[in-house]
Scaffold this motif. Sequence first.
Motif, PDB file in Angstrom:
ATOM      1  N   SER A  99       0.792  -1.269  -0.042  1.00 10.79           N
ATOM      2  CA  SER A  99       0.034  -0.003   0.195  1.00 10.79           C
ATOM      3  C   SER A  99       0.965   1.371   0.098  1.00 10.79           C
ATOM      4  O   SER A  99       0.450   2.260   0.476  1.00 10.79           O
ATOM      5  N   ARG A 100       2.089   1.291  -0.427  1.00  7.86           N
ATOM      6  CA  ARG A 100       2.912   2.471  -0.709  1.00  7.86           C
ATOM      7  C   ARG A 100       2.331   3.660  -1.169  1.00  7.86           C
ATOM      8  O   ARG A 100       2.591   4.743  -0.680  1.00  7.86           O
ATOM      9  N   VAL A 126      -0.749  -0.429   5.335  1.00  9.23           N
ATOM     10  CA  VAL A 126       0.118  -0.556   6.420  1.00  9.23           C
ATOM     11  C   VAL A 126       1.740  -0.097   5.494  1.00  9.23           C
ATOM     12  O   VAL A 126       2.816  -0.356   6.409  1.00  9.23           O
ATOM     13  N   ASP A 127       1.772   0.414   4.566  1.00 11.37           N
ATOM     14  CA  ASP A 127       3.078   0.815   3.871  1.00 11.37           C
ATOM     15  C   ASP A 127       3.254   2.314   3.604  1.00 11.37           C
ATOM     16  O   ASP A 127       4.174   2.872   2.855  1.00 11.37           O
ATOM     17  N   GLY A 128       2.298   3.107   4.316  1.00  6.91           N
ATOM     18  CA  GLY A 128       2.337   4.687   3.953  1.00  6.91           C
ATOM     19  C   GLY A 128       1.258   4.858   3.072  1.00  6.91           C
ATOM     20  O   GLY A 128       0.346   3.979   2.793  1.00  6.91           O
ATOM     21  N   GLY A 129       1.250   5.844   2.163  1.00  2.00           N
ATOM     22  CA  GLY A 129       0.336   6.085   1.367  1.00  2.00           C
ATOM     23  C   GLY A 129      -0.866   6.390   1.613  1.00  2.00           C
ATOM     24  O   GLY A 129      -1.089   7.072   2.951  1.00  2.00           O
ATOM     25  N   ARG A 151      -7.681  -1.563   8.422  1.00  2.74           N
ATOM     26  CA  ARG A 151      -6.505  -1.548   9.173  1.00  2.74           C
ATOM     27  C   ARG A 151      -5.556  -0.502   8.823  1.00  2.74           C
ATOM     28  O   ARG A 151      -4.956  -0.274   7.545  1.00  2.74           O
ATOM     29  N   LEU A 152      -5.041   0.594   9.580  1.00  2.00           N
ATOM     30  CA  LEU A 152      -4.300   1.440   9.304  1.00  2.00           C
ATOM     31  C   LEU A 152      -2.892   1.226  10.221  1.00  2.00           C
ATOM     32  O   LEU A 152      -3.113   1.025  11.589  1.00  2.00           O
ATOM     33  N   GLY A 153      -1.924   0.502   9.502  1.00  2.00           N
ATOM     34  CA  GLY A 153      -0.644   0.149  10.495  1.00  2.00           C
ATOM     35  C   GLY A 153       0.649   0.797   9.747  1.00  2.00           C
ATOM     36  O   GLY A 153       0.513   1.427   8.905  1.00  2.00           O
ATOM     37  N   PRO A 174       6.740   6.921   6.727  1.00  2.00           N
ATOM     38  CA  PRO A 174       5.490   7.370   7.876  1.00  2.00           C
ATOM     39  C   PRO A 174       4.339   6.627   7.708  1.00  2.00           C
ATOM     40  O   PRO A 174       3.923   5.935   6.383  1.00  2.00           O
ATOM     41  N   VAL A 175       3.233   6.706   8.834  1.00  2.00           N
ATOM     42  CA  VAL A 175       2.029   6.030   8.845  1.00  2.00           C
ATOM     43  C   VAL A 175       1.212   6.802   7.626  1.00  2.00           C
ATOM     44  O   VAL A 175       1.492   8.016   7.467  1.00  2.00           O
ATOM     45  N   GLY A 176       0.555   6.170   6.818  1.00  2.00           N
ATOM     46  CA  GLY A 176      -0.437   6.606   5.779  1.00  2.00           C
ATOM     47  C   GLY A 176      -1.629   7.278   6.486  1.00  2.00           C
ATOM     48  O   GLY A 176      -1.640   7.306   7.707  1.00  2.00           O
ATOM     49  N   THR A 177      -2.531   7.655   5.683  1.00  3.67           N
ATOM     50  CA  THR A 177      -3.523   8.227   5.923  1.00  3.67           C
ATOM     51  C   THR A 177      -5.100   7.795   5.322  1.00  3.67           C
ATOM     52  O   THR A 177      -5.105   7.321   4.283  1.00  3.67           O
ATOM     53  N   LEU A 178      -5.892   7.809   6.252  1.00  5.03           N
ATOM     54  CA  LEU A 178      -7.351   7.527   5.948  1.00  5.03           C
ATOM     55  C   LEU A 178      -8.338   8.666   5.525  1.00  5.03           C
ATOM     56  O   LEU A 178      -8.323   9.470   6.557  1.00  5.03           O
ATOM     57  N   LYS A 179      -9.049   8.700   4.615  1.00  8.22           N
ATOM     58  CA  LYS A 179      -9.825  10.056   4.565  1.00  8.22           C
ATOM     59  C   LYS A 179     -10.919   9.912   3.453  1.00  8.22           C
ATOM     60  O   LYS A 179     -10.740   9.174   2.430  1.00  8.22           O
TER      61      LYS A 179
END
Length: 189
Positions: A99-100, A126-129, A151-153, A174-179
């Motif tokens: 998920s980069r 889980v890979d940023g993005g 899952r946000l990891g 960095p941890v990715g974002t959900l929006k």
Amino acid sequence: RNLTFSGATYTNPAFWGIHLVDCRDVHFTGVKIRMRNNHSNNDGLDLDGCENVLIENCDIDSGDDAICLKSSKNPCRNVAVRNCRVASNTAALKFGTSSRGGFIDVKVTNCYFYNSPMGAIKLQLVDGGRLENVDIFRIVMDEVGCPIFIRLGNRGSSFAGRSPGGDAKPQAVPVGTLKNIRISDVVAK
């Protein structure tokens, strides 16, 4: 660019059924995939970093993830899935685990997910993005475990530092974002 898969049937591949990387303007219509329990890790459709994709009127029954969006480098962007029948041992619809690049502007509607004991919808970043502007609605699920899993990891690696034959070296990612994730009109049992 400009790929169309229409009216085709795929059965019993040794590994993933169809794997597209960084493709644009892709249309799947009336595709039938039958590959449940013939081998391990047999995903149906794997789309990695693809843009402008329409998957419609397809019938997929796979051993592993049935429709799987990945983003090893580039985002999956502008993807629509509609009017599909989907079954899987692992996930009927999955974003990730790679998920980069992220998943942006995805719409899934009017689908029937069934016979998926390990889950139906899995959104994993889980890979940023970025995971944003995702609409999932008018979904019916039958005989599914864990209908919705998000899952946000952070696995802590971009997987860019592999040595030949070696493992990825940990890197600061960095941890990715959900929006703007919208899930509605779902019936599951």
